[in-house]
Design an enzyme around this catalytic site. Structure first.
Site, PDB file in Angstrom:
ATOM      1  N   GLY A 134       3.994   2.502  -8.577  1.00 19.57           N
ATOM      2  CA  GLY A 134       2.646   1.556  -8.676  1.00 19.57           C
ATOM      3  C   GLY A 134       1.365   2.412  -8.392  1.00 19.57           C
ATOM      4  N   ARG A 154      -3.073   1.740 -10.158  1.00 15.19           N
ATOM      5  CA  ARG A 154      -4.226   1.093  -9.687  1.00 15.19           C
ATOM      6  C   ARG A 154      -4.234   0.844  -8.184  1.00 15.19           C
ATOM      7  NH1 ARG A 154      -3.776  -5.299 -11.117  1.00 15.19           N
ATOM      8  NH2 ARG A 154      -2.916  -5.831  -9.356  1.00 15.19           N
ATOM      9  N   ASP A 188       9.737   0.110 -14.395  1.00 10.61           N
ATOM     10  CA  ASP A 188       9.938  -0.668 -13.585  1.00 10.61           C
ATOM     11  C   ASP A 188      10.785  -0.407 -12.340  1.00 10.61           C
ATOM     12  OD1 ASP A 188      10.842  -3.211 -12.082  1.00 10.61           O
ATOM     13  OD2 ASP A 188      11.029  -4.321 -13.905  1.00 10.61           O
ATOM     14  N   VAL A 189      10.198  -0.447 -11.091  1.00  9.82           N
ATOM     15  CA  VAL A 189      10.975   0.355  -9.883  1.00  9.82           C
ATOM     16  C   VAL A 189      12.200  -0.488  -9.565  1.00  9.82           C
ATOM     17  CG1 VAL A 189       9.019   1.314  -8.599  1.00  9.82           C
ATOM     18  CG2 VAL A 189       9.497  -1.079  -8.324  1.00  9.82           C
ATOM     19  N   ASN A 231       5.378   2.782  -3.196  1.00 13.56           N
ATOM     20  CA  ASN A 231       4.155   1.876  -3.103  1.00 13.56           C
ATOM     21  C   ASN A 231       4.176   0.616  -3.934  1.00 13.56           C
ATOM     22  OD1 ASN A 231       0.967   1.268  -2.847  1.00 13.56           O
ATOM     23  ND2 ASN A 231       1.219   1.695  -5.160  1.00 13.56           N
ATOM     24  N   SER A 275       3.588  -3.377   5.297  1.00  9.91           N
ATOM     25  CA  SER A 275       2.475  -4.163   5.394  1.00  9.91           C
ATOM     26  C   SER A 275       2.497  -4.679   6.621  1.00  9.91           C
ATOM     27  CB  SER A 275       2.413  -5.211   4.624  1.00  9.91           C
ATOM     28  OG  SER A 275       1.519  -6.183   4.683  1.00  9.91           O
ATOM     29  N   TYR A 287       7.112 -12.119   0.596  1.00 14.26           N
ATOM     30  CA  TYR A 287       6.634 -10.975   1.007  1.00 14.26           C
ATOM     31  C   TYR A 287       6.845 -10.332   2.166  1.00 14.26           C
ATOM     32  CZ  TYR A 287       2.485  -7.667   0.907  1.00 14.26           C
ATOM     33  OH  TYR A 287       1.687  -6.507   0.689  1.00 14.26           O
ATOM     34  N   ALA A 316       9.344 -10.817   4.386  1.00 18.52           N
ATOM     35  CA  ALA A 316      10.668 -10.451   4.650  1.00 18.52           C
ATOM     36  C   ALA A 316      10.858  -9.198   3.864  1.00 18.52           C
ATOM     37  CB  ALA A 316      11.638 -11.795   3.934  1.00 18.52           C
ATOM     38  N   LYS A 324       8.529  -6.846   3.246  1.00 20.25           N
ATOM     39  CA  LYS A 324       8.038  -5.452   3.965  1.00 20.25           C
ATOM     40  C   LYS A 324       8.675  -5.481   5.191  1.00 20.25           C
ATOM     41  CE  LYS A 324       4.756  -5.002   0.948  1.00 20.25           C
ATOM     42  NZ  LYS A 324       4.821  -3.632   0.098  1.00 20.25           N
ATOM     43  N   ILE A 350      -6.562  -4.701   2.870  1.00 21.57           N
ATOM     44  CA  ILE A 350      -7.336  -3.727   2.018  1.00 21.57           C
ATOM     45  C   ILE A 350      -7.904  -4.217   0.783  1.00 21.57           C
ATOM     46  CG2 ILE A 350      -6.570  -1.342   1.079  1.00 21.57           C
ATOM     47  CD1 ILE A 350      -5.993  -1.540   4.147  1.00 21.57           C
TER      48      ILE A 350
HETATM   49  P1  NAD Z   1      -2.245  -3.908  -6.744  1.00 28.19           P
HETATM   50  O1  NAD Z   1      -1.634  -5.112  -7.220  1.00 28.19           O
HETATM   51  O2  NAD Z   1      -3.647  -3.258  -7.050  1.00 28.19           O
HETATM   52  O3  NAD Z   1      -1.313  -2.414  -7.216  1.00 28.19           O
HETATM   53  C1  NAD Z   1       0.090  -2.509  -7.441  1.00 28.19           C
HETATM   54  C2  NAD Z   1       0.597  -1.656  -8.286  1.00 28.19           C
HETATM   55  O4  NAD Z   1       1.976  -1.727  -8.421  1.00 28.19           O
HETATM   56  C3  NAD Z   1       0.155  -1.888  -9.934  1.00 28.19           C
HETATM   57  O5  NAD Z   1      -0.347  -0.807 -10.409  1.00 28.19           O
HETATM   58  C4  NAD Z   1       1.387  -2.781 -10.651  1.00 28.19           C
HETATM   59  O6  NAD Z   1       1.322  -2.543 -11.789  1.00 28.19           O
HETATM   60  C5  NAD Z   1       2.348  -2.011  -9.816  1.00 28.19           C
HETATM   61  N1  NAD Z   1       3.720  -2.804  -9.945  1.00 28.19           N
HETATM   62  C6  NAD Z   1       3.957  -3.957  -9.851  1.00 28.19           C
HETATM   63  N2  NAD Z   1       5.440  -4.148 -10.009  1.00 28.19           N
HETATM   64  C7  NAD Z   1       5.919  -2.859 -10.472  1.00 28.19           C
HETATM   65  C8  NAD Z   1       7.019  -2.501 -10.870  1.00 28.19           C
HETATM   66  N3  NAD Z   1       8.135  -3.585 -10.875  1.00 28.19           N
HETATM   67  N4  NAD Z   1       7.372  -1.395 -11.192  1.00 28.19           N
HETATM   68  C9  NAD Z   1       6.628  -0.300 -10.931  1.00 28.19           C
HETATM   69  N5  NAD Z   1       5.342  -0.776 -10.581  1.00 28.19           N
HETATM   70  C10 NAD Z   1       4.897  -2.177 -10.253  1.00 28.19           C
HETATM   71  O7  NAD Z   1      -1.679  -3.913  -5.407  1.00 28.19           O
HETATM   72  P2  NAD Z   1      -2.246  -2.902  -3.883  1.00 28.19           P
HETATM   73  O8  NAD Z   1      -3.137  -3.881  -3.024  1.00 28.19           O
HETATM   74  O9  NAD Z   1      -2.860  -1.617  -4.478  1.00 28.19           O
HETATM   75  O10 NAD Z   1      -0.718  -2.895  -3.200  1.00 28.19           O
HETATM   76  C11 NAD Z   1      -0.342  -1.714  -3.289  1.00 28.19           C
HETATM   77  C12 NAD Z   1       0.998  -1.686  -2.018  1.00 28.19           C
HETATM   78  O11 NAD Z   1       0.295  -1.809  -0.775  1.00 28.19           O
HETATM   79  C13 NAD Z   1       1.883  -2.986  -2.147  1.00 28.19           C
HETATM   80  O12 NAD Z   1       3.369  -2.448  -2.041  1.00 28.19           O
HETATM   81  C14 NAD Z   1       1.137  -3.961  -1.389  1.00 28.19           C
HETATM   82  O13 NAD Z   1       2.331  -4.687  -1.058  1.00 28.19           O
HETATM   83  C15 NAD Z   1       0.963  -2.824  -0.235  1.00 28.19           C
HETATM   84  N6  NAD Z   1      -0.108  -3.480   0.473  1.00 28.19           N
HETATM   85  C16 NAD Z   1      -1.331  -3.884   0.314  1.00 28.19           C
HETATM   86  C17 NAD Z   1      -2.229  -4.541   1.008  1.00 28.19           C
HETATM   87  C18 NAD Z   1      -3.686  -4.904   0.595  1.00 28.19           C
HETATM   88  O14 NAD Z   1      -4.316  -5.504   1.416  1.00 28.19           O
HETATM   89  N7  NAD Z   1      -4.008  -4.743  -0.572  1.00 28.19           N
HETATM   90  C19 NAD Z   1      -1.981  -4.559   2.427  1.00 28.19           C
HETATM   91  C20 NAD Z   1      -0.726  -4.268   2.848  1.00 28.19           C
HETATM   92  C21 NAD Z   1       0.133  -3.498   1.951  1.00 28.19           C
END
Ligand code: NAD
Length: 248
Positions: free
Chosen positions: A13, A16, A63-64, A90, A142, A155, A157, A159, A188
């Site tokens: 991921g 972005r 796709d992971v 990630n 998270s 979500y 569960a 995490k 974030i």
């Molecule tokens: P985001 O949606 O901006 O980025 C997620 C990325 O994962 C994207 O590029 C998307 O294309 C990719 N992705 C989605 N499904 C996928 C799949 N099946 N296979 C491969 N790639 C896939 O989200 P983010 O805010 O950058 O979050 C990144 C990580 O951090 C996530 O695991 C999220 O749960 C975690 N997180 C985010 C926050 C927050 O506040 N933004 C807080 C805690 C944890």
């Protein structure tokens, strides 16, 4: 400071958000990076940014949650860089809904990407890491996995599951010099949280002792630390990056 020179990282991921920041931070510290994402639109710019930082990048569309695609990603990364020292799980998604209304599809999809995805990537990089007797695995969990959140049972569960995966894997591979840790970011600012209503965002910021949201770079710097030799004796831990939200 090239403390990740001669290292190879695979970041899921990574095109972005937080993943992209982790990719760039690892590259800045000298690591070659395999970036894998289900959506690779605009990824050419990312490769140029990695190269500008003096490192090399490889983008792999995958796709992971699909075992064959994950195996192909690992094989391509090994073919290009010869080894994988760092895995960052990630990739993650949300499909929010109150439990009463949550569909089986919403539950399954979040578990598939967030938890099964990390399991598959871990399982497929662990063999080469064991052979080289060296590796770091970082799971992006998270604070929601620790505290829970109304409307995010799936979500939370997934995490929380990642924390169990982290601790169990850490125990299994510690004697092979592989460290496995989790990051627990708070609120974030990324595209994942951009759609939240303004009052929800304000409530989060009010509850954060630091009185500001986190940035993807806040998370990326912690990931680079856990990936570095400075963290060689740290394993099975959950590091909160939340401005104090979960101070216990
Ligand atoms: P985001 O949606 O901006 O980025 C997620 C990325 O994962 C994207 O590029 C998307 O294309 C990719 N992705 C989605 N499904 C996928 C799949 N099946 N296979 C491969 N790639 C896939 O989200 P983010 O805010 O950058 O979050 C990144 C990580 O951090 C996530 O695991 C999220 O749960 C975690 N997180 C985010 C926050 C927050 O506040 N933004 C807080 C805690 C944890």
């Amino acid at each position: 400071m090239g403390f990740l020179r001669d290292h190879t990282a695979m970041v899921t991921g990574g095109v972005r958000g937080i993943g992209r920041s982790i990719v760039l931070e690892m590259a800045r510290r000298g690591a070659g990076v395999a970036v894998t994402d289900i959506n690779t639109d605009g990824a050419e710019n990312l490769v140029r940014e990695i190269e500008f930082l003096g490192s090399s990048g490889l983008i792999i569309k995958a796709d992971v949650s699909d075992g064959a695609q994950v195996q192909n990603t690992v094989d391509q990364t090994l073919a290009e860089f010869g080894k994988i020292d760092i895995l960052v799980n990630n990739a993650g998604i949300t499909r929010d809904n109150l439990l009463m209304r949550m569909s089986e599809e919403e539950w399954d999809l979040v578990m598939r990407v967030n938890l099964r995805g990390a399991f598959l990537c871990t399982q497929k990089v662990i063999r080469p890491m064991m052979k080289q007797r060296k590796g770091k695995i970082i799971n992006v969990s998270s604070v929601i996995g620790i505290m829970g959140n109304a409307g995010q049972a799936n979500y939370a569960a997934s995490k929380a599951g990642l924390i169990g995966l982290t601790r169990s894997t850490a125990r299994e591979v510690a004697s092979r010099n592989i460290q496995v840790n989790a990051l627990a970011p708070g609120y974030i600012e990324t595209e994942m949280t951009a759609h939240l209503p303004q009052d929800v965002k304000e409530n989060y910021v009010n509850a954060i002792p630091a009185k500001r949201p986190g940035s993807p770079e806040d998370v990326a710097r912690a990931a680079a630390f856990l990936a570095s030799p400075a963290a060689d004796y740290i394993t099975g831990q959950v590091l909160n990056i939340d401005g104090g939200l979960l101070i216990a």
